[in-house]
Write a protein that holds these residues in place. Structure first.
Motif, PDB file in Angstrom:
ATOM      1  N   SER A   1      -9.268  -2.056  -9.006  1.00 54.96           N
ATOM      2  CA  SER A   1      -8.241  -1.045  -9.297  1.00 54.96           C
ATOM      3  C   SER A   1      -8.676  -0.244 -10.505  1.00 54.96           C
TER       4      SER A   1
ATOM      5  N   ALA B   1       1.235   3.931  -8.560  1.00 51.50           N
ATOM      6  CA  ALA B   1      -0.126   3.720  -9.067  1.00 51.50           C
ATOM      7  C   ALA B   1      -0.294   4.351 -10.440  1.00 51.50           C
TER       8      ALA B   1
ATOM      9  N   GLU C   1      -5.372   1.675  -6.609  1.00 46.46           N
ATOM     10  CA  GLU C   1      -5.241   0.222  -6.549  1.00 46.46           C
ATOM     11  C   GLU C   1      -6.005  -0.354  -5.364  1.00 46.46           C
ATOM     12  N   ASP C   2      -6.656  -1.458  -5.606  1.00 53.63           N
ATOM     13  CA  ASP C   2      -7.353  -2.215  -4.561  1.00 53.63           C
ATOM     14  C   ASP C   2      -8.316  -1.333  -3.768  1.00 53.63           C
TER      15      ASP C   2
END
Length: 209
Positions: free
Chosen positions: A154, A104, A177-178
């Motif tokens: 994100s 990430a 992320e997400d």
């Protein structure tokens, strides 16, 4: 003079030499006792005093200096062991964090290369310090990212570590992320610089994508 008196006189004459000898012996004995008494009473005779035995220098082996050197060596060994232990603790902490967040963080760094200014998500990010006792002595910052939108997103965040003069000496990137709407992520931005001089973390950019 009668014959009895004459006989006693002759006997006394025979014993007179013996008396003289006894008197002389007695006088010698008194003299010896007197000399001994003078010695005991601190007279002019030299008192018989036991002289101290000089130290046997052959037995000196420098024990004290050796003990001091040993103590110094032991202190250096303990300091080295403590430093090694602290370094190992820091490496262990950093490795445990990096194992979960490295991908990430790399994505965040890549994303921010194309972002000008501070980005569009500065208000979604906050920072708090983490106690060094929990990080192996490293300077670490908890970066709290909150998705305040109504859709999954994100995030990429840049943290600069600055010295007392305000100069940036290190830059770290963290990301999430997400992240679902309303959810939070708390990655760590970790400085690898020595404890001195004391560095201050600064939120520079935050981008939502």
């Amino acid at each position: 003079m009668t014959s009895g008196a004459s006989h006693r006189a002759r006997r006394a004459g025979r014993f007179r030499p013996v008396a003289v000898v006894l008197a002389a012996v007695a006088a010698s004995t008194i003299t010896l006792v007197s000399c001994g008494s003078d010695d005991d009473n601190g007279g002019s005779s030299t008192p018989s005093t036991e002289r101290p035995t000089p130290p046997d220098t052959a037995s000196f082996s420098g024990t004290a200096p050796s003990a001091l050197s040993s103590a110094e060596a032991s202190a250096r060994a303990r300091a080295s062991a403590a430093a090694s232990s602290a370094s190992a603790a820091a490496s262990s902490f950093e490795a445990s964090v990096s194992a979960d967040t490295e991908r990430a963080n790399k994505a965040a760094e890549s994303e921010l290369k194309n972002v000008g200014g501070q980005g569009n998500a500065m208000s979604d990010v906050a920072m708090t310090g983490k106690p060094r006792s929990q990080t192996g002595g490293l300077l670490a910052v908890v970066v709290t990212i909150t998705n305040k939108t109504d859709k999954k997103a994100s995030y990429a965040v840049q943290i600069d570590f600055r010295d007392p003069s305000g100069k940036t000496v290190e830059t770290r990137y963290v990301g999430a992320e997400d992240l679902a709407p309303g959810k939070k992520a708390q990655p760590l931005a970790i400085s690898r610089k020595p404890p001195e001089p004391v560095l201050t973390p600064k939120l520079v950019r935050a981008q939502r994508y």
